[in-house]
Design a protein around this motif. Structure first.
Motif, short mmCIF file in Angstrom:
data_model
loop_
_atom_site.label_atom_id
_atom_site.label_comp_id
_atom_site.label_asym_id
_atom_site.label_seq_id
_atom_site.Cartn_x
_atom_site.Cartn_y
_atom_site.Cartn_z
N UNK A 47 36.91 36.81 39.42
CA UNK A 47 37.59 36.51 40.67
C UNK A 47 38.94 35.85 40.50
N UNK A 48 39.05 34.88 39.64
CA UNK A 48 40.34 34.20 39.49
C UNK A 48 41.39 35.13 38.89
N UNK A 49 40.97 36.00 37.97
CA UNK A 49 41.90 36.99 37.40
C UNK A 49 42.36 37.96 38.48
N UNK A 50 41.42 38.45 39.28
CA UNK A 50 41.77 39.41 40.33
C UNK A 50 42.69 38.78 41.36
N UNK A 51 42.40 37.54 41.77
CA UNK A 51 43.24 36.87 42.77
C UNK A 51 44.64 36.63 42.24
N UNK A 52 44.75 36.23 40.96
CA UNK A 52 46.07 35.99 40.37
C UNK A 52 46.87 37.29 40.27
N UNK A 53 46.19 38.38 39.87
CA UNK A 53 46.89 39.66 39.76
C UNK A 53 47.35 40.15 41.13
N UNK A 54 46.49 39.99 42.14
CA UNK A 54 46.86 40.41 43.50
C UNK A 54 48.04 39.59 44.01
N UNK A 55 47.99 38.28 43.78
CA UNK A 55 49.07 37.41 44.24
C UNK A 55 50.41 37.81 43.60
N UNK A 56 50.38 38.16 42.32
CA UNK A 56 51.61 38.56 41.62
C UNK A 56 52.19 39.84 42.21
N UNK A 57 51.34 40.68 42.80
CA UNK A 57 51.78 41.94 43.38
C UNK A 57 52.10 41.83 44.87
N UNK A 58 51.83 40.65 45.46
CA UNK A 58 52.00 40.49 46.90
C UNK A 58 50.92 41.21 47.69
N UNK A 59 49.73 41.36 47.09
CA UNK A 59 48.61 42.07 47.71
C UNK A 59 47.61 41.06 48.27
N UNK A 60 47.43 40.98 49.58
CA UNK A 60 46.45 40.05 50.15
C UNK A 60 45.06 40.31 49.57
N UNK A 61 44.32 39.22 49.31
CA UNK A 61 43.07 39.31 48.55
C UNK A 61 41.97 38.48 49.17
N UNK A 62 40.74 39.02 49.13
CA UNK A 62 39.54 38.28 49.50
C UNK A 62 38.62 38.21 48.28
N UNK A 63 38.18 37.03 47.92
CA UNK A 63 37.21 36.90 46.83
C UNK A 63 35.89 37.54 47.27
N UNK A 64 35.24 38.22 46.34
CA UNK A 64 34.04 38.94 46.72
C UNK A 64 33.00 39.02 45.61
N UNK A 65 31.83 39.53 45.98
CA UNK A 65 30.72 39.74 45.05
C UNK A 65 29.78 40.76 45.69
#
Length: 285
Positions: A47-65
């Motif tokens: 999750x933290x990797x995905x959120x950081x990558x999305x933030x770097x791209x300007x892509x809004x993100x929701x943590x999920x499972x």
């Protein structure tokens, strides 16, 4: 907001996908996804990797499972969106749910060996990014690699579903526990890809939806990669009937295996309440 290109269900190498979280973020962004969630099986380690990558791209993100649940003899999946991935109760619950996967995998390999397919456990391990999450998908990839089947869909049909020689049942989390872990972690519980469950009776599906809602479940995955247009229409009606919000997610695992790519789904029916409208405060930018 029903026309938002949200993709709120996909998997990385942290569970049984073939792409790293960062590569998934890049693929979602390139495909025009406007809101994304990584939902690995029974695991929040990406999750933290995905959120950081999305933030770097300007892509809004929701943590999920995506949590595996046993309900009345069936395995069903509950997606949690907008969760806190560091919530202690959620992390502990997921660890308990993952427990037993290796024993199950060894039993699957023994059954496959009995029908002449040897070395399946070791072969499946080669495809595993996280050894705690060895799954049927990893076995399927090995059987394709060795030429037993032409694709992973054939593997599941011939070997890895109930009544076939490689299927071993596993006791997953209880429905009420999974929904509670998600809610207590700040998220919303979504019943994933409902058309995929082989309900033993016509009333079983209604019982599942009713119990899911009674435990605090709030949304139904209406649009997903494995749903036909007729199934999308049916589950849109059921979402309205049960007063559930609607979610949209490709269930993307791999460029070579998935029913559809990230961001390539039909839009939600405008009559429905999109789950992301309930999660605006949980979106990471």
């Amino acid at each position: 907001m029903a026309l938002l290109n949200a993709d709120l269900h996909c998997h990385s190498t942290v569970s049984d996908g073939t792409l790293e979280p960062e590569a998934l973020a890049a693929r979602a962004h390139a495909n025009g996804v406007e809101l994304w969630a990584l939902t690995d099986h029974d695991e929040v380690g990406g999750q933290h990797r995905a959120a950081a990558a999305a933030r770097a791209l300007g892509l809004p993100y929701l943590c999920g499972v995506e949590i595996s649940v046993t309900f009345a003899g069936l395995t069903v999946h509950i997606v949690g969106l907008g969760i806190d991935p560091d919530d202690a109760q959620l992390v502990q619950g997921l660890a308990a749910t993952r427990g037993g996967r290796e024993r199950r995998a060894r039993a699957m390999a023994e059954q496959l060996a009995a029908v002449g397919i040897r070395g399946a456990f070791e072969g499946a391990l080669r495809y595993v990014g996280n050894p705690e999450l060895i799954s049927r998908t990893h076995f399927a990839r090995y059987l394709v690699e060795t030429g037993v089947c032409s694709d992973t869909h054939e593997v599941f049909r011939r070997f890895l579903t109930e009544g076939k020689p490689g299927f071993v049942e596993h006791q997953w989390a209880r429905l009420g526990d999974a929904v509670r872990w998600i809610r207590d972690a700040g998220g919303i519980a979504v019943l994933a890809h409902p058309a995929r469950y082989a309900h033993p009776t016509p009333t079983h599906e209604y019982a599942l939806l009713a119990e899911f809602k009674a435990h605090g479940g709030q949304a139904l995955e209406v649009v997903t990669g494995s749903h036909s247009s007729a199934e999308i229409a049916r589950y849109a009606d059921l979402a309205l009937e049960f007063g559930l919000a609607a979610s949209r997610g490709s269930d993307f695992h791999s460029p070579a295996e998935s029913h559809c790519d990230l961001g390539a789904l039909p839009y939600l029916d405008g009559r429905l309440t999109p789950v992301w409208e309930l999660l605006a405060h949980r979106v990471l930018h």
